[in-house]
Design a protein around this motif. Structure first.
Motif, PDB file in Angstrom:
ATOM      1  N   SER A 122      30.012  17.770  47.791  1.00  0.00           N
ATOM      2  CA  SER A 122      29.360  17.036  46.703  1.00  0.00           C
ATOM      3  C   SER A 122      27.968  17.568  46.455  1.00  0.00           C
ATOM      4  O   SER A 122      27.514  17.655  45.312  1.00  0.00           O
ATOM      5  CB  SER A 122      29.286  15.543  47.058  1.00  0.00           C
ATOM      6  N   GLY A 123      27.275  17.926  47.531  1.00  0.00           N
ATOM      7  CA  GLY A 123      25.924  18.450  47.374  1.00  0.00           C
ATOM      8  C   GLY A 123      25.894  19.878  46.913  1.00  0.00           C
ATOM      9  O   GLY A 123      24.845  20.398  46.554  1.00  0.00           O
ATOM     10  N   ASP A 124      27.047  20.527  46.912  1.00  0.00           N
ATOM     11  CA  ASP A 124      27.105  21.929  46.543  1.00  0.00           C
ATOM     12  C   ASP A 124      27.686  22.132  45.166  1.00  0.00           C
ATOM     13  O   ASP A 124      28.359  23.120  44.900  1.00  0.00           O
ATOM     14  CB  ASP A 124      27.946  22.719  47.561  1.00  0.00           C
ATOM     15  N   THR A 125      27.429  21.170  44.260  1.00  0.00           N
ATOM     16  CA  THR A 125      27.916  21.338  42.896  1.00  0.00           C
ATOM     17  C   THR A 125      27.366  22.620  42.291  1.00  0.00           C
ATOM     18  O   THR A 125      28.071  23.399  41.661  1.00  0.00           O
ATOM     19  CB  THR A 125      27.514  20.137  42.031  1.00  0.00           C
ATOM     20  N   ALA A 126      26.043  22.848  42.493  1.00  0.00           N
ATOM     21  CA  ALA A 126      25.440  24.075  41.975  1.00  0.00           C
ATOM     22  C   ALA A 126      26.027  25.297  42.658  1.00  0.00           C
ATOM     23  O   ALA A 126      26.269  26.330  42.040  1.00  0.00           O
ATOM     24  CB  ALA A 126      23.924  24.033  42.162  1.00  0.00           C
ATOM     25  N   THR A 127      26.279  25.179  43.979  1.00  0.00           N
ATOM     26  CA  THR A 127      26.858  26.301  44.704  1.00  0.00           C
ATOM     27  C   THR A 127      28.273  26.575  44.230  1.00  0.00           C
ATOM     28  O   THR A 127      28.682  27.722  44.056  1.00  0.00           O
ATOM     29  CB  THR A 127      26.844  26.006  46.214  1.00  0.00           C
ATOM     30  N   ALA A 128      29.031  25.490  44.007  1.00  0.00           N
ATOM     31  CA  ALA A 128      30.422  25.666  43.572  1.00  0.00           C
ATOM     32  C   ALA A 128      30.502  26.386  42.237  1.00  0.00           C
ATOM     33  O   ALA A 128      31.429  27.148  41.993  1.00  0.00           O
ATOM     34  CB  ALA A 128      31.111  24.307  43.477  1.00  0.00           C
ATOM     35  N   THR A 129      29.533  26.154  41.377  1.00  0.00           N
ATOM     36  CA  THR A 129      29.542  26.806  40.078  1.00  0.00           C
ATOM     37  C   THR A 129      28.927  28.200  40.150  1.00  0.00           C
ATOM     38  O   THR A 129      28.686  28.819  39.125  1.00  0.00           O
ATOM     39  CB  THR A 129      28.770  25.959  39.053  1.00  0.00           C
ATOM     40  N   SER A 130      28.669  28.685  41.358  1.00  0.00           N
ATOM     41  CA  SER A 130      28.126  30.028  41.547  1.00  0.00           C
ATOM     42  C   SER A 130      29.175  30.995  42.061  1.00  0.00           C
ATOM     43  O   SER A 130      28.846  32.058  42.566  1.00  0.00           O
ATOM     44  CB  SER A 130      26.933  29.981  42.530  1.00  0.00           C
ATOM     45  N   LEU A 131      30.439  30.610  41.954  1.00  0.00           N
ATOM     46  CA  LEU A 131      31.526  31.489  42.370  1.00  0.00           C
ATOM     47  C   LEU A 131      32.328  31.879  41.126  1.00  0.00           C
ATOM     48  O   LEU A 131      32.866  31.022  40.428  1.00  0.00           O
ATOM     49  CB  LEU A 131      32.423  30.775  43.380  1.00  0.00           C
ATOM     50  N   PHE A 132      32.394  33.186  40.878  1.00  0.00           N
ATOM     51  CA  PHE A 132      33.009  33.683  39.651  1.00  0.00           C
ATOM     52  C   PHE A 132      34.122  34.671  39.973  1.00  0.00           C
ATOM     53  O   PHE A 132      34.152  35.293  41.046  1.00  0.00           O
ATOM     54  CB  PHE A 132      31.965  34.370  38.765  1.00  0.00           C
ATOM     55  N   LEU A 133      35.015  34.822  39.026  1.00  0.00           N
ATOM     56  CA  LEU A 133      36.045  35.850  39.103  1.00  0.00           C
ATOM     57  C   LEU A 133      35.943  36.727  37.863  1.00  0.00           C
ATOM     58  O   LEU A 133      35.304  36.373  36.875  1.00  0.00           O
ATOM     59  CB  LEU A 133      37.433  35.240  39.248  1.00  0.00           C
ATOM     60  N   LEU A 134      36.572  37.879  37.930  1.00  0.00           N
ATOM     61  CA  LEU A 134      36.578  38.797  36.792  1.00  0.00           C
ATOM     62  C   LEU A 134      37.877  38.578  36.028  1.00  0.00           C
ATOM     63  O   LEU A 134      38.963  38.906  36.516  1.00  0.00           O
ATOM     64  CB  LEU A 134      36.456  40.241  37.267  1.00  0.00           C
ATOM     65  N   ASP A 135      37.738  38.009  34.855  1.00  0.00           N
ATOM     66  CA  ASP A 135      38.891  37.645  34.039  1.00  0.00           C
ATOM     67  C   ASP A 135      39.060  38.667  32.914  1.00  0.00           C
ATOM     68  O   ASP A 135      38.123  38.919  32.148  1.00  0.00           O
ATOM     69  CB  ASP A 135      38.677  36.240  33.469  1.00  0.00           C
ATOM     70  N   TRP A 136      40.251  39.239  32.829  1.00  0.00           N
ATOM     71  CA  TRP A 136      40.545  40.200  31.748  1.00  0.00           C
ATOM     72  C   TRP A 136      41.211  39.437  30.617  1.00  0.00           C
ATOM     73  O   TRP A 136      42.346  38.978  30.744  1.00  0.00           O
ATOM     74  CB  TRP A 136      41.434  41.324  32.273  1.00  0.00           C
ATOM     75  N   THR A 137      40.497  39.272  29.532  1.00  0.00           N
ATOM     76  CA  THR A 137      40.976  38.458  28.418  1.00  0.00           C
ATOM     77  C   THR A 137      41.308  39.335  27.218  1.00  0.00           C
ATOM     78  O   THR A 137      40.674  40.358  26.962  1.00  0.00           O
ATOM     79  CB  THR A 137      39.911  37.431  28.011  1.00  0.00           C
ATOM     80  N   ALA A 138      42.319  38.899  26.477  1.00  0.00           N
ATOM     81  CA  ALA A 138      42.736  39.627  25.283  1.00  0.00           C
ATOM     82  C   ALA A 138      41.731  39.410  24.163  1.00  0.00           C
ATOM     83  O   ALA A 138      41.167  38.321  24.011  1.00  0.00           O
ATOM     84  CB  ALA A 138      44.123  39.161  24.840  1.00  0.00           C
ATOM     85  N   THR A 139      41.473  40.434  23.386  1.00  0.00           N
ATOM     86  CA  THR A 139      40.560  40.338  22.256  1.00  0.00           C
ATOM     87  C   THR A 139      41.358  40.329  20.964  1.00  0.00           C
ATOM     88  O   THR A 139      42.550  40.614  20.930  1.00  0.00           O
ATOM     89  CB  THR A 139      39.578  41.515  22.223  1.00  0.00           C
ATOM     90  N   GLN A 140      40.656  40.029  19.880  1.00  0.00           N
ATOM     91  CA  GLN A 140      41.302  40.023  18.570  1.00  0.00           C
ATOM     92  C   GLN A 140      41.573  41.428  18.066  1.00  0.00           C
ATOM     93  O   GLN A 140      42.404  41.642  17.200  1.00  0.00           O
ATOM     94  CB  GLN A 140      40.432  39.257  17.576  1.00  0.00           C
ATOM     95  N   SER A 141      40.826  42.393  18.628  1.00  0.00           N
ATOM     96  CA  SER A 141      41.046  43.775  18.215  1.00  0.00           C
ATOM     97  C   SER A 141      42.346  44.290  18.819  1.00  0.00           C
ATOM     98  O   SER A 141      42.693  43.963  19.950  1.00  0.00           O
ATOM     99  CB  SER A 141      39.879  44.655  18.667  1.00  0.00           C
ATOM    100  N   ALA A 142      43.049  45.097  18.079  1.00  0.00           N
ATOM    101  CA  ALA A 142      44.319  45.659  18.549  1.00  0.00           C
ATOM    102  C   ALA A 142      44.144  47.144  18.828  1.00  0.00           C
ATOM    103  O   ALA A 142      43.241  47.781  18.296  1.00  0.00           O
ATOM    104  CB  ALA A 142      45.406  45.429  17.515  1.00  0.00           C
ATOM    105  N   PRO A 143      44.986  47.712  19.690  1.00  0.00           N
ATOM    106  CA  PRO A 143      44.924  49.154  19.904  1.00  0.00           C
ATOM    107  C   PRO A 143      45.136  49.914  18.600  1.00  0.00           C
ATOM    108  O   PRO A 143      45.623  49.375  17.600  1.00  0.00           O
ATOM    109  CB  PRO A 143      46.074  49.407  20.891  1.00  0.00           C
ATOM    110  N   GLY A 144      44.773  51.184  18.617  1.00  0.00           N
ATOM    111  CA  GLY A 144      44.872  52.003  17.420  1.00  0.00           C
ATOM    112  C   GLY A 144      46.302  52.116  16.899  1.00  0.00           C
ATOM    113  O   GLY A 144      47.275  51.963  17.634  1.00  0.00           O
TER     114      GLY A 144
END
Length: 999
Positions: A376-398
């Protein structure tokens, strides 16, 4: 003091001061009051009778310096805007600021902000070392919300998580009430969010959920006990001191606002108490339904005489049938009766006359574990853990119509592209790793040479270099097939940070045989600096939160008899990890490997400390970059306690912009990272490991400017762990952000300027050792191959974006980029030139000096340009190679000029640099009569150690005198005794010769 002032009462007449001198404070006060009255009335006073001989009665001027203030701290002034002006209604409650009634659903939302500054009494409620809003406070919020909604009964309230009030700053609170159901009941929920949250990128934490009823309060029976007979007949006194001693033993530290129990009695299972709120809180109590401190104190007596339900901190977590009968009580008579097997209590309270105040059919006092409180006291700490998310964009390949591009494989290929006016818009460097011990270094060194050539070859500023890899990043299926290519990504990410817009990283699907043309087509369709093409999908990397706002309660499964190897185990981070493994997870067998082994500083003390915790620790000297030594190290692990875990913390820092990186520097950094982890990976793949954790760096993901070799080495670790996970093996790479400096090790290798730059540009803040270990613990509870434990100041990132700095691509999943601010003109469309065109040359130069000073101040983290003098060398103000590149990038964007990375070194102070910019912007004599020779002379002067001339403001006058070339005699040697006179007499040739010589 003088005790009397006699005045005849007529204005304009003399006033006589009489009396004797006495040590009489009252007399002094009366004298001062009389003097003030005379001053207001304008009566003249003759002071000669009371002043020493020779003293003057003239009014001296007040000194100005005592009243001229410059603040060096931030002053936050909160707006006093009322709720009505914001389209809300005032909640008229100490814990709630405003309420909004929602259309259509008829729901309500109450908003508030809690802090120790606005609600100091909360600081008296410390549980498990944390300041918590008491559970009775959550009940008060729900009851007040019910009153507003016309639901006077709190049928139930389940408290899911404690609400922590931070020591600094505050926390946002919202109470959401749903629309009426079929029987008129409504749901109620209480949420909180960190105050430094920048928007929807920070999750809200739900603390309580319940049900409000529209039933009449009378239907719940109210208070059945007769409180008019007081003290309760037949009850035995209980020593009050026992109440607070037992609470302290349970982890509750109550301050004066909560130490309000005046008497306690016990009669069988019944507990009675008398509670009186301190007088200083009486006025505020009138605005509460029932002051939470008063009700919390009433519940504190439940532990008296063995009513505790187990170990831990007891808090009221489940409430049923709560009815508030009267508001504003400042004293309570309390009756608590245990009931049922669920540690439930029935609560009845009355005022000092016996009239009912609040009743609860049942409430459960449950224990909170230390880990629950820590999470409970580590709310700020908990929000300091990130992952690298590969997300699709609106742009399409050539679509097969890729723009013109040329292949490059060496620095010589790049050199052949320069000098022309029709360079292809894209050049493609294919970077795919091979096999062999030196494959990673060979590939990265080849890419380094091409990138360096690309950034220094003239004529390529309008072209982009596409570095094409294949299976180097875990986009799509999360598998990395080419860890050597991952190292290339780390290196090039650093180069991109230093040289925006010049290079693009593109990763092809290893399962598809498309050539570079497909990647070029995808690159040409957008402005993303990093992409991955998987089939027909274009993916881009974004940081995302790895948790929902709470740290998971998960621990690694390491056999009781297993051994964990910690490399770099005697260093600052390695020893920290070793302590954590022993104290948090109960690991009993450790091998700590380092170059110096037992001879490392602090090794003996560390072994003794861990032995005191019940662990058997062996410290071994081993160079983990040497495969033979790693083989011997692993062979030495006892068969009785086989190897079950590896934690690799070893590493060597290396700082320098991409232009200074060499293959030799790469090899030095790769040894304890790339080589060591590759050996550990290959030599343990046949073992049944439970844990394989490597320490990487956030520089491999983003913010890698100035650390190209280090970023490359760590990116290889990131890729290799993804490769292990793809093979069904344990593997986790922790790309650590900034650590607090601890006096040694890699954590202390980042200077203050770099830390400040990382904070301003990427929002990186330093984490404490305790925070780091909590993030370590949380990371082990996930299934991700790569996590980024880093404290990010996203509010600062947003502020920089609003100011025009934009949001870094990697952070756009956390901070919305927002709309572009309208501008009057830019350097690219001639805005700066139009501003300068109508000005005299001197004014043009002044504008450019101000521009350079302002950008330099921003790079160094100063509040304004005044911190950077126009004639002070950049080096003296703190510029290094990295900040020099950043200043170059800023000036390139501001002026539209193609400027070299060596700009700050070629023009060593703002004045010299501004004059160079002036010449570049006005190449056809725009210097208003000052030719290039004078510019060259000024540059020469700027390189001289003539601080005395600059400090005296004589540089301009000196140049003007010399430039006149009026036949003044030349002097070959400066006379230190009269430097200003001597230099002023030099002619142009002698001065330039002196400036360019050895001096």
């Amino acid at each position: 003091p003088i005790t009397e002032i006699v005045d005849d009462g007529e204005s304009g007449t003399d006033t006589t001061v009489t009396g004797s001198l006495r040590r009489d404070d009252g007399g002094l006060r009366r004298l001062l009051a009389s003097m003030a009255e005379l001053f207001v009335r304008g009566v003249p006073v003759d002071w000669t009778g009371v002043l020493p001989a020779g003293a003057t009665t003239a009014k001296p001027d007040l000194p100005t310096y005592a009243f001229d203030h410059q603040h060096y701290w931030l002053e936050t002034v909160r707006s006093a805007t009322d709720a009505a002006s914001l389209g809300q209604a005032a909640a008229d409650h100490p814990l709630l600021g405003a309420v909004v009634r929602l259309p259509q659903t008829d729901g309500l939302v109450f908003t508030s902000r809690l802090s120790l500054k606005s609600h100091p009494w909360l600081g008296d409620h410390v549980v498990g070392g944390l300041v918590l809003l008491p559970g009775t406070g959550l009940v008060e919020l729900a009851v007040r919300a019910g009153d507003e909604a016309g639901c006077g009964v709190l049928e139930e309230l389940v408290i899911e998580a404690p609400l922590v009030v931070p020591e600094q700053g505050g926390v946002r609170v919202q109470v959401a009430v749903g629309g009426p159901g079929e029987n008129g009941s409504r749901t109620v929920e209480v949420f909180s969010q960190r105050e430094d949250a920048t928007g929807d990128e920070d999750a809200w934490t739900r603390h309580a959920t319940g049900l409000l009823s529209a039933s009449a309060a009378a239907s719940y029976g109210g208070v059945e006990h007769d409180f008019t007979a007081w003290p309760p007949p037949g009850a035995a006194d209980v020593e009050i001191g026992d109440v607070y001693s037992e609470l302290v033993a349970l982890g509750c530290e109550y301050g004066p606002a909560f130490q309000t129990v005046r008497a306690v009695w016990r009669r069988g299972e019944e507990i009675f108490a008398e509670i009186v709120l301190p007088e200083e809180h009486h006025k505020e109590a009138g605005r509460f339904g029932l002051h939470p401190a008063l009700l919390e104190a009433a519940l504190s007596v439940s532990s008296v005489g063995g009513a505790a339900d187990g170990e831990g901190v007891r808090q009221p977590l489940d409430w049923n049938g709560v009815v508030l009968h009267a508001v504003g009580a400042t004293a309570l008579r309390v009756r608590l009766v245990p009931g049922g097997s669920d540690a439930a209590l029935t609560l009845e309270t009355a005022d000092e006359t016996g009239g009912p105040v609040l009743s609860a059919q049942s409430l459960a006092m449950r224990s909170l574990s230390a880990e629950q409180l820590a999470r409970s006291g580590d709310t700020a700490t908990a929000t300091s853990l990130f992952l690298l998310d590969w997300t699709a964009t609106q742009s399409a390949p050539g679509d097969g119509q890729a723009p013109t591009w040329v292949p490059v494989g060496t620095a010589e290929d790049v050199a052949g592209l320069g000098g022309g006016t029709d360079a292809a818009p894209f050049a493609v460097l294919e970077a795919v790793g091979g096999d062999g011990d030196d494959a990673v270094l060979a590939l990265t060194s080849r890419v380094l040479a091409v990138v360096q050539a690309w950034l220094t070859t003239e004529g390529l500023d309008e072209s982009r270099l596409v570095v094409a890899t294949r299976g180097a990043v875990p986009a799509g299926d999360g598998v990395v097939t080419d860890p050597a290519g991952a190292a290339v990504w780390g290196l090039v990410r650093a180069a991109q940070a230093e040289n925006p817009g010049r290079i693009v990283l593109a990763d092809a699907d290893p399962a598809v045989a498309d050539g570079p043309a497909a990647l070029v087509g995808a690159v040409a369709n957008g402005d993303e600096p990093q992409i991955a093409v998987r089939g027909t999908t274009l993916l881009v990397p974004r940081l995302a939160r790895a948790t929902d706002g709470r740290l998971p309660d998960a621990a690694p499964v390491i056999g009781a008899h297993g051994t964990v190897l910690v490399t770099g185990g005697t260093g600052s981070l390695g020893s920290l990890a070793a302590r954590h493994l022993v104290t948090r997870y109960g690991v009993r067998h450790l091998v700590l490997a380092s170059r110096r082994g037992p001879d490392a500083e602090g090794a003996e003390e560390l072994v003794a400390e861990l032995a005191g915790q019940g662990a058997a620790v062996e410290v071994v000297a081993c160079d983990v970059s040497d495969r033979a030594q790693v083989e011997a190290l692993l062979a030495g692990v006892s068969e009785e306690h086989p190897l079950r875990g590896v934690v690799h913390t070893a590493g060597v820092l290396d700082a320098g912009v991409i232009g200074t990186v060499t293959p030799e520097r790469l090899a030095r950094v790769f040894a304890p990272k790339v080589d060591a982890v590759r050996h550990l990976d290959e030599l343990t793949r046949h073992l049944a490991l439970d844990l394989f954790v490597v320490y990487s760096s956030v520089s491999a993901v983003f913010m890698g400017a100035g650390s190209g070799s280090y970023a490359a080495a760590n990116a290889y670790l990131d890729g290799l762990m993804a490769n292990r996970r793809g093979a069904g093996l344990p593997g986790l790479s922790l790309a650590w952000g900034l650590w607090e400096q601890t006096g040694g090790g890699m954590a202390a290798g980042t200077d203050d300027l770099t830390r400040s730059r990382m904070n301003r540009r990427g929002g990186l803040q330093a984490m404490t050792l305790a925070e780091g270990m909590e993030l370590f613990h949380a990371a082990l509870g996930t299934t991700q191959p790569l996590l980024v434990p880093a404290k990010l100041d996203l509010r600062g990132v947003r502020a920089d974006a609003v100011a025009g700095g934009g949001v870094p691509h990697m952070l756009r999943g956390l901070v919305r980029a927002g709309r572009q601010t309208a501008r009057t003109g830019s350097a690219q469309d001639g805005g700066l030139l139009r501003r300068l065109a109508g000005l005299p040359a001197a004014e043009q130069e002044k504008v450019l000096i101000d521009l350079v000073r302002g950008q330099a101040a921003s790079v160094l983290g100063h509040d304004g340009p005044d911190a950077v003098r126009p004639d002070t060398a950049f080096k003296e103000t703190g510029f290094d190679s990295l900040t020099s590149v950043e200043l170059r990038n800023r000036l390139r964007a501001a002026t539209g000029l193609q400027l070299p990375a060596t700009l700050v070194f070629d023009y060593p102070n703002p004045q010299a640099l501004a004059r160079h910019l002036h010449t570049e912007l006005f190449p056809d004599g725009g210097t208003a009569g000052q030719d290039v020779d004078e510019e060259r002379l000024r540059r020469a002067l700027a390189s001289l150690p003539l601080a005395r001339f600059r400090a005296a403001g004589l540089m301009d006058a000196l140049v003007e005198l010399v430039a006149l070339d009026d036949g003044a005699p030349a002097i070959g040697v400066l006379d230190d005794a009269d430097e200003e006179r001597a230099v002023a007499e030099l002619d142009v040739d002698d001065l330039v010769q002196l400036a360019l010589g050895d001096n």
